[in-house]
Design a protein around this motif. Structure first.
Motif, PDB file in Angstrom:
ATOM      1  N   LYS A 107     -14.410   5.929  -4.037  1.00 45.41           N
ATOM      2  CA  LYS A 107     -13.494   7.045  -4.173  1.00 45.41           C
ATOM      3  C   LYS A 107     -13.629   7.624  -5.576  1.00 45.41           C
ATOM      4  O   LYS A 107     -13.916   6.907  -6.536  1.00 45.41           O
TER       5      LYS A 107
ATOM      6  N   THR B 231      -5.288  -3.650  -7.589  1.00 42.52           N
ATOM      7  CA  THR B 231      -5.114  -2.402  -6.852  1.00 42.52           C
ATOM      8  C   THR B 231      -5.861  -1.276  -7.553  1.00 42.52           C
ATOM      9  O   THR B 231      -6.120  -1.317  -8.754  1.00 42.52           O
TER      10      THR B 231
ATOM     11  N   ARG C  38     -13.749   1.270  -5.812  1.00 41.13           N
ATOM     12  CA  ARG C  38     -13.447   0.878  -4.444  1.00 41.13           C
ATOM     13  C   ARG C  38     -12.884  -0.538  -4.425  1.00 41.13           C
ATOM     14  O   ARG C  38     -13.104  -1.333  -5.344  1.00 41.13           O
TER      15      ARG C  38
ATOM     16  N   ARG D 194      -2.582   2.634  -4.110  1.00 42.52           N
ATOM     17  CA  ARG D 194      -3.172   3.223  -2.901  1.00 42.52           C
ATOM     18  C   ARG D 194      -4.104   2.251  -2.190  1.00 42.52           C
ATOM     19  O   ARG D 194      -4.107   2.154  -0.956  1.00 42.52           O
ATOM     20  N   PHE D 195      -4.934   1.521  -2.937  1.00 41.12           N
ATOM     21  CA  PHE D 195      -5.877   0.577  -2.342  1.00 41.12           C
ATOM     22  C   PHE D 195      -5.627  -0.809  -2.937  1.00 41.12           C
ATOM     23  O   PHE D 195      -5.473  -0.952  -4.148  1.00 41.12           O
ATOM     24  N   ARG D 196      -5.625  -1.840  -2.090  1.00 45.12           N
ATOM     25  CA  ARG D 196      -5.356  -3.206  -2.540  1.00 45.12           C
ATOM     26  C   ARG D 196      -6.302  -4.154  -1.814  1.00 45.12           C
ATOM     27  O   ARG D 196      -6.540  -4.024  -0.600  1.00 45.12           O
TER      28      ARG D 196
ATOM     29  N   THR E 177       0.860  -1.177   0.000  1.00 40.92           N
ATOM     30  CA  THR E 177       0.000   0.000   0.000  1.00 40.92           C
ATOM     31  C   THR E 177       0.896   1.226   0.000  1.00 40.92           C
ATOM     32  O   THR E 177       1.963   1.220   0.627  1.00 40.92           O
TER      33      THR E 177
END
Length: 442
Positions: free
Chosen positions: A394, A331, A381, A350-352, A161
Motif C-alpha cells: 500500500k 499495525t 504491507r 487499518r492493517f494488523r 482493525t
C-alpha cells in the motif's frame, strides 16, 4: 571571651541552618525561571517562552502529549531530578502522569543510571614526537545507560482493525533496559556499536462490550539487539541501524509464547553542515531535554533563519512467530499504538498482523525558527506469512508542519492520502524533544 566565641559560632552556624537541599534549590530556581518567562511583559516571543518553560523546566513541569490514536491528548504533571553520587555515575529520576478527556491515562516512573567513563589525563606532546606518540583526537563520549521503569497506561478506545467495534486496554510494564557501547574492539569503534538488552514483565487486561475477550496472561519479555550509528563524508551521510530479537514467554495454558525479529535501518542525509541533531538522547529520560550529560539546560528556542534540513530513508521489517496475540501485533495505517506514523494516509490501525514491511522516504526543511515543513512517501504491507515479494504493498503520501521549540514536545501536523482517502493527523510527542522514548506497548 566566651561571649565572642558564642557569637562567632552563631554566625558560622547560620549559613548551615539556612542551607538548601538540592530539590529546594531547584524549585527556587524554577520559580525564578517562571517569573522571568511568564511575568515580565507579554508579546508573541514571551508567550512561546512561557509555554516552553512551563512544559520543560525541572524539577516540575506541565506534562502534555498525545496518547495512542483515538484516545486524545493527555495533560498532567511531570517531574525530573538527578543526583551525582560521584564522578563515575549520574542518576536521573523521571515521573509523570497524564489524563485525557477520553478517560484514558498514563502514569510512570523512569530511573536512569549513567556510567561516566574515566577520561584520559593530559598528555604533553613534545616537538619531534611521532604521530603514534600523540594522544588520540577528540571523539564523542558514549555512555553505558541502565534503565529501570514501571508504567501503567489505560486506553479507553482501541480497535483491532479500523471500522470494527472498540475495546479498552490497560497495560502495566515493569522492567529494565540497558544500552552498552562496545568500545573494546578498536576496529569497530567507527561503527559506534552498542548492545541493547531488556527484561520486562507485561500485565494486561482487555474489555469489550461487543465481543468476548478472555483473561489475558502475564508475559515476560526478553530483548537482545545491536545498534550501529556510523557516519560518512564528514557526517553528511548518517546511519542508525538496529537488529533486534525479542522473546515473549508465558506459563499460561490459554496463550502461546512467541518470538519477534526487528530490522530497522534508518539513513539521514543532512542538507547543510550546520544541521543539528534534535533526535532522542538515550542519556535523557522522557521528561528531560538536556543537551548533554551533566547539562542542566534544555536547548533555547531559536527564531533565526538558519537553514536546516535533511533527507531521510528508512526500512522497517518486523517478523514474528506463530500465535501472536492481536494486542502484540504491529499495525500499519495512520499511527500505531505507540504513536509512530506508518502509512499515514490510511485510518489508524487499518492493517494488523504478525509481520510488517515498510519503507519511508522523507524530506524536511526549516521555514523560520522552530517551524519546519516536510513531505513523506511510504510503502508497506502486513502479512500472515513471509515478507518477500512486492504484492500487496500500500502507498501513502503526506505533507506536514513540525514545531521544534527548544525542549517542548515535538508538534506534528500532517495531511496524508492513500487509496482509501485522506487522513489529517495532529499529535504532540509524549516525551520532551531530546528525551528518550517510553516502553513500547507491543
Amino acid at each position: 571571651m566566651r561571649s565572642r566565641v558564642a557569637i562567632l559560632l552563631l554566625l558560622l552556624s547560620a549559613p548551615v541552618a539556612a542551607q538548601e537541599s538540592r530539590l529546594q534549590s531547584d524549585v527556587r530556581r524554577e520559580g525564578q525561571d517562571l517569573q522571568a518567562s511568564c511575568l515580565s511583559g507579554f508579546d508573541a516571543k514571551k508567550a512561546v517562552g512561557c509555554a516552553v518553560t512551563l512544559a520543560t523546566d525541572d524539577p516540575f513541569h506541565v506534562a502534555i502529549g498525545s496518547l495512542s490514536p483515538l484516545n486524545g491528548t493527555g495533560f498532567g504533571l511531570g517531574f525530573a531530578e538527578h543526583v551525582t553520587p560521584n564522578d563515575q555515575w549520574r542518576i536521573s529520576f523521571n515521573a509523570d502522569g497524564v489524563v485525557a478527556t477520553s478517560g484514558s491515562w498514563r502514569a510512570g516512573l523512569y530511573v536512569k543510571f549513567i556510567h561516566i567513563p574515566e577520561r584520559p589525563g593530559i598528555v604533553v606532546v613534545r616537538p619531534g614526537d611521532r604521530p603514534s606518540d600523540r594522544p588520540p583526537s577528540v571523539t564523542i563520549t558514549e555512555y553505558p545507560v541502565f534503565n529501570l521503569y514501571a508504567q501503567t497506561i489505560s486506553l479507553a478506545n482501541l480497535v483491532v482493525t479500523s471500522g470494527q467495534d472498540p475495546f479498552s486496554e490497560k497495560q502495566t510494564i515493569a522492567g529494565g533496559r540497558v544500552t552498552y557501547p562496545i568500545t573494546q574492539v578498536a576496529a569497530l569503534r567507527g561503527l559506534h556499536p552498542e548492545a541493547v538488552g531488556a527484561v520486562n514483565a507485561r500485565f494486561l487486561s482487555l474489555h469489550s462490550d461487543a465481543f468476548q475477550l478472555d483473561a489475558q496472561p502475564v508475559f515476560g519479555q526478553f530483548e537482545e539487539g545491536l545498534r550501529i550509528t556510523p557516519a560518512l563524508f564528514g557526517d553528511r551521510l548518517q546511519f542508525n541501524y538496529l537488529v533486534d530479537a525479542q522473546q515473549f514467554v508465558t506459563s499460561s495454558p490459554t496463550a502461546t509464547s512467541f518470538h519477534r525479529w526487528t530490522v530497522d535501518l534508518r539513513h539521514k542525509i543532512p542538507l547543510y553542515s550546520t544541521a543539528t541533531s534534535t533526535g532522542p538522547k538515550e542519556t535523557n529520560g522522557p521528561d528531560e531535554c538536556f543537551q548533554s550529560v551533566g547539562s542542566s539546560q534544555c536547548p533555547p528556542v531559536t527564531y533565526s533563519r538558519n537553514l536546516e534540513g535533511s533527507v531521510g530513508l528508512r526500512l522497517l521489517s518486523v517478523r514474528s512467530g506463530d500465535s501472536v496475540p492481536f494486542y502484540f501485533q504491529p499495525t500499519l495505517g495512520g499511527s500505531d499504538i505507540n504513536g509512530e506514523r506508518l502509512l499515514a494516509g490510511y485510518d489508524d490501525y487499518r492493517f494488523r498482523g504478525p509481520n510488517l514491511l515498510a519503507f519511508q522516504e522523507s524530506i524536511e526543511h526549516s521555514v523560520w525558527g522552530p517551524v519546519g515543513v516536510y513531505a513523506l512517501v511510504e510503502e508497506g504491507r502486513i502479512t500472515d506469512g513471509g515478507l518477500l515479494g512486492t504484492d500487496g504493498f500500500k502507498n501513502s503520501f503526506a505533507v506536514g508542519l513540525t514545531l521544534r521549540a527548544g525542549g517542548f514536545p515535538l508538534v506534528n501536523i500532517s495531511f496524508a492520502w492513500g487509496s482509501d482517502g485522506h487522513h489529517i493527523i495532529g499529535s504532540i510527542d509524549p516525551s520532551l524533544l531530546g528525551g528518550s522514548s517510553r516502553p513500547s506497548l507491543y
